[in-house]
Design an enzyme around this catalytic site. Structure first.
Site, PDB file in Angstrom:
ATOM      1  N   ASP A   1     -14.021   6.948  -1.923  1.00 42.86           N
ATOM      2  CA  ASP A   1     -13.540   6.577  -3.258  1.00 42.86           C
ATOM      3  C   ASP A   1     -14.231   7.398  -4.351  1.00 42.86           C
ATOM      4  O   ASP A   1     -13.591   7.869  -5.287  1.00 42.86           O
ATOM      5  CB  ASP A   1     -13.785   5.078  -3.523  1.00 42.86           C
TER       6      ASP A   1
ATOM      7  N   GLY B   1     -16.408  -3.889 -11.403  1.00 38.64           N
ATOM      8  CA  GLY B   1     -16.081  -4.306 -10.038  1.00 38.64           C
ATOM      9  C   GLY B   1     -16.372  -3.188  -9.041  1.00 38.64           C
ATOM     10  O   GLY B   1     -17.128  -2.246  -9.339  1.00 38.64           O
TER      11      GLY B   1
ATOM     12  N   LYS C   1     -13.997  -4.203   2.116  1.00 41.62           N
ATOM     13  CA  LYS C   1     -14.820  -2.988   1.989  1.00 41.62           C
ATOM     14  C   LYS C   1     -16.322  -3.218   2.210  1.00 41.62           C
ATOM     15  O   LYS C   1     -17.016  -2.314   2.662  1.00 41.62           O
ATOM     16  CB  LYS C   1     -14.605  -2.337   0.618  1.00 41.62           C
TER      17      LYS C   1
ATOM     18  N   THR D   1     -17.101  -9.186 -18.951  1.00 35.36           N
ATOM     19  CA  THR D   1     -18.257 -10.039 -18.682  1.00 35.36           C
ATOM     20  C   THR D   1     -19.497  -9.137 -18.711  1.00 35.36           C
ATOM     21  O   THR D   1     -19.768  -8.403 -17.752  1.00 35.36           O
ATOM     22  CB  THR D   1     -18.121 -10.727 -17.299  1.00 35.36           C
TER      23      THR D   1
ATOM     24  N   SER E   1       0.815  -1.222   0.000  1.00 33.63           N
ATOM     25  CA  SER E   1       0.000   0.000   0.000  1.00 33.63           C
ATOM     26  C   SER E   1       0.853   1.279   0.000  1.00 33.63           C
ATOM     27  O   SER E   1       1.848   1.380   0.704  1.00 33.63           O
ATOM     28  CB  SER E   1      -0.917   0.014   1.223  1.00 33.63           C
TER      29      SER E   1
ATOM     30  N   ALA F   1     -14.429  -0.781  -7.947  1.00 32.62           N
ATOM     31  CA  ALA F   1     -13.950   0.548  -8.351  1.00 32.62           C
ATOM     32  C   ALA F   1     -14.924   1.174  -9.352  1.00 32.62           C
ATOM     33  O   ALA F   1     -15.237   2.362  -9.273  1.00 32.62           O
ATOM     34  CB  ALA F   1     -12.557   0.438  -8.953  1.00 32.62           C
TER      35      ALA F   1
ATOM     36  N   SER G   1      -0.627   4.120   0.836  1.00 28.49           N
ATOM     37  CA  SER G   1      -1.339   5.027   1.744  1.00 28.49           C
ATOM     38  C   SER G   1      -0.518   5.470   2.957  1.00 28.49           C
ATOM     39  O   SER G   1      -0.621   6.629   3.358  1.00 28.49           O
ATOM     40  CB  SER G   1      -2.652   4.397   2.199  1.00 28.49           C
TER      41      SER G   1
HETATM   42  P1  ATR Z   1     -12.155  -3.882  -8.196  1.00 25.28           P
HETATM   43  O1  ATR Z   1     -13.016  -4.162  -7.011  1.00 25.28           O
HETATM   44  O2  ATR Z   1     -10.794  -3.329  -7.871  1.00 25.28           O
HETATM   45  O3  ATR Z   1     -12.846  -3.047  -9.215  1.00 25.28           O
HETATM   46  P2  ATR Z   1     -12.718  -6.483  -9.343  1.00 25.28           P
HETATM   47  O4  ATR Z   1     -14.012  -6.532  -8.662  1.00 25.28           O
HETATM   48  O5  ATR Z   1     -11.862  -7.693  -9.317  1.00 25.28           O
HETATM   49  O6  ATR Z   1     -11.782  -5.299  -8.831  1.00 25.28           O
HETATM   50  O7  ATR Z   1     -12.981  -6.041 -10.860  1.00 25.28           O
HETATM   51  C1  ATR Z   1     -11.997  -6.113 -11.806  1.00 25.28           C
HETATM   52  C2  ATR Z   1     -12.579  -5.615 -13.135  1.00 25.28           C
HETATM   53  O8  ATR Z   1     -11.535  -5.689 -14.109  1.00 25.28           O
HETATM   54  C3  ATR Z   1     -13.711  -6.470 -13.655  1.00 25.28           C
HETATM   55  O9  ATR Z   1     -14.607  -5.623 -14.336  1.00 25.28           O
HETATM   56  C4  ATR Z   1     -13.004  -7.419 -14.636  1.00 25.28           C
HETATM   57  O10 ATR Z   1     -13.801  -7.920 -15.671  1.00 25.28           O
HETATM   58  P3  ATR Z   1     -14.706  -9.259 -15.471  1.00 25.28           P
HETATM   59  O11 ATR Z   1     -15.927  -8.812 -14.722  1.00 25.28           O
HETATM   60  O12 ATR Z   1     -15.004  -9.717 -16.844  1.00 25.28           O
HETATM   61  O13 ATR Z   1     -13.859 -10.224 -14.680  1.00 25.28           O
HETATM   62  C5  ATR Z   1     -11.966  -6.493 -15.197  1.00 25.28           C
HETATM   63  N1  ATR Z   1     -10.819  -7.212 -15.764  1.00 25.28           N
HETATM   64  C6  ATR Z   1      -9.821  -7.823 -15.080  1.00 25.28           C
HETATM   65  N2  ATR Z   1      -8.931  -8.368 -15.934  1.00 25.28           N
HETATM   66  C7  ATR Z   1      -9.384  -8.111 -17.192  1.00 25.28           C
HETATM   67  C8  ATR Z   1      -8.900  -8.389 -18.524  1.00 25.28           C
HETATM   68  N3  ATR Z   1      -7.760  -9.064 -18.724  1.00 25.28           N
HETATM   69  N4  ATR Z   1      -9.624  -7.936 -19.553  1.00 25.28           N
HETATM   70  C9  ATR Z   1     -10.762  -7.235 -19.372  1.00 25.28           C
HETATM   71  N5  ATR Z   1     -11.266  -6.926 -18.145  1.00 25.28           N
HETATM   72  C10 ATR Z   1     -10.591  -7.360 -17.076  1.00 25.28           C
END
Ligand code: ATR
Length: 276
Positions: free
Chosen positions: A109, A134, A69, A158, A20, A136, A22
């Site tokens: 955030d 996700g 979180k 997805t 981190s 963020a 922070s």
């Molecule tokens: P956070 O809470 O930090 O946002 P997360 O919930 O793990 O992290 O979300 C990661 C995001 O990055 C998701 O939208 C993920 O897409 P999927 O929902 O399809 O998994 C996206 N992501 C991660 N790796 C990826 C990749 N190689 N290509 C496209 N999207 C990706």
């Protein structure tokens, strides 16, 4: 920074937290403001036990990060209505009165991403595309809607997850393939695509970037991601991942101390920690 018997402690709670940035940012703020506080890492496998320990030890507050979180909400006494709406807490503030502790859960955030973006454009009435679905993405999309954005569109690898999140926050979802047909002012990457050691990747084709005015990436390692490099070449204003971290941290510091810390000092500390 002089640690003595009157120092108030703050922590970053997550699993893991050793990476981190922070602590560097917040300790620089304590130093710069002369407030007698110190900010330490607190790795946590059990968030309920950790919050109980922080109360017991008289901590002033904490940042909460992955994976706690959502779960941390159950350990708060007061939940800020915005944090409740987002369904995630990244900030705890402790008060001690008549021998008991009161723990308030908040979310900074969305304020961090709004502030970082608003330095470059007007958010009210703006059109934004958010890549990812996700946690963020949720905070960023929520923040934009809160600021009065005209439209917020989510695109995610997805598709179903984008649809689900869009329903939750009240915006629109599109398939990644349809990004080419989207017209917007702001583009924000909330995915981990482009993060070291995969710095050669970008979440969107460079040919689509000229239509945006501002491009923000929440990835900060590397600081200039391929997305930001290509956005600059396309003539967009760019916002790097340290700025969202910085402005959400400034908001936390204000919540804990009532004092607005100097942004340049905290930004410099973040950059030094990142390169160190
Ligand atoms: P956070 O809470 O930090 O946002 P997360 O919930 O793990 O992290 O979300 C990661 C995001 O990055 C998701 O939208 C993920 O897409 P999927 O929902 O399809 O998994 C996206 N992501 C991660 N790796 C990826 C990749 N190689 N290509 C496209 N999207 C990706």
């Amino acid at each position: 920074m002089q640690i003595n018997g009157k120092t108030t402690l703050y922590a970053i709670v997550g699993n893991p937290v050793s990476h981190s940035l922070s602590p560097a940012m917040h300790n620089a703020a304590f130093q710069a403001t002369g407030i007698n506080g110190a900010y330490v890492p607190a790795p946590s496998a059990d968030i309920a036990k950790t919050v109980a320990s922080l109360r017991e030890l008289g901590f002033g507050g904490a940042s909460v990060t992955v994976p706690h979180k959502e779960a941390v909400m159950a350990s708060t006494d007061i939940l800020d209505p915005v944090a409740e709406k987002i369904g995630a807490v990244n900030t705890l503030a402790f008060r001690y009165e008549e021998g008991r502790s009161v723990c308030t859960g908040l979310n900074t955030d969305w304020i961090g991403s709004n502030k970082a973006l608003s330095l470059h454009c007007e958010l009210k009435g703006s059109r934004a595309v958010v890549l990812g679905a996700g946690g963020a993405a949720k905070a960023v999309a929520f923040g934009l809607l809160e600021a009065g954005a005209g439209s917020v569109v989510l695109a995610n690898r997805t598709y179903e997850k984008a649809v689900q999140l869009a329903e939750t926050v009240g915006c629109t979802a599109i398939a990644v393939e349809d990004l080419a047909h989207e017209q917007a002012d702001i583009l924000i990457n909330t995915t981990s695509v482009g993060m070291s050691p995969h710095g050669e990747q970008s979440p969107i084709a460079a040919s689509l970037l000229p239509s945006y005015s501002v491009v923000m990436d929440i990835v900060y390692a590397p600081l200039e991601t391929r997305l930001l490099k290509e956005a600059k070449q396309a003539g967009c204003a760019t916002v790097d991942g340290l700025d969202m971290l910085l402005y959400q941290g400034i908001e936390q510091f204000k919540i804990w101390t009532g004092v607005t810390p100097p942004a340049p000092v905290m930004r410099a500390a973040l950059e030094e920690a990142l390169s160190g």
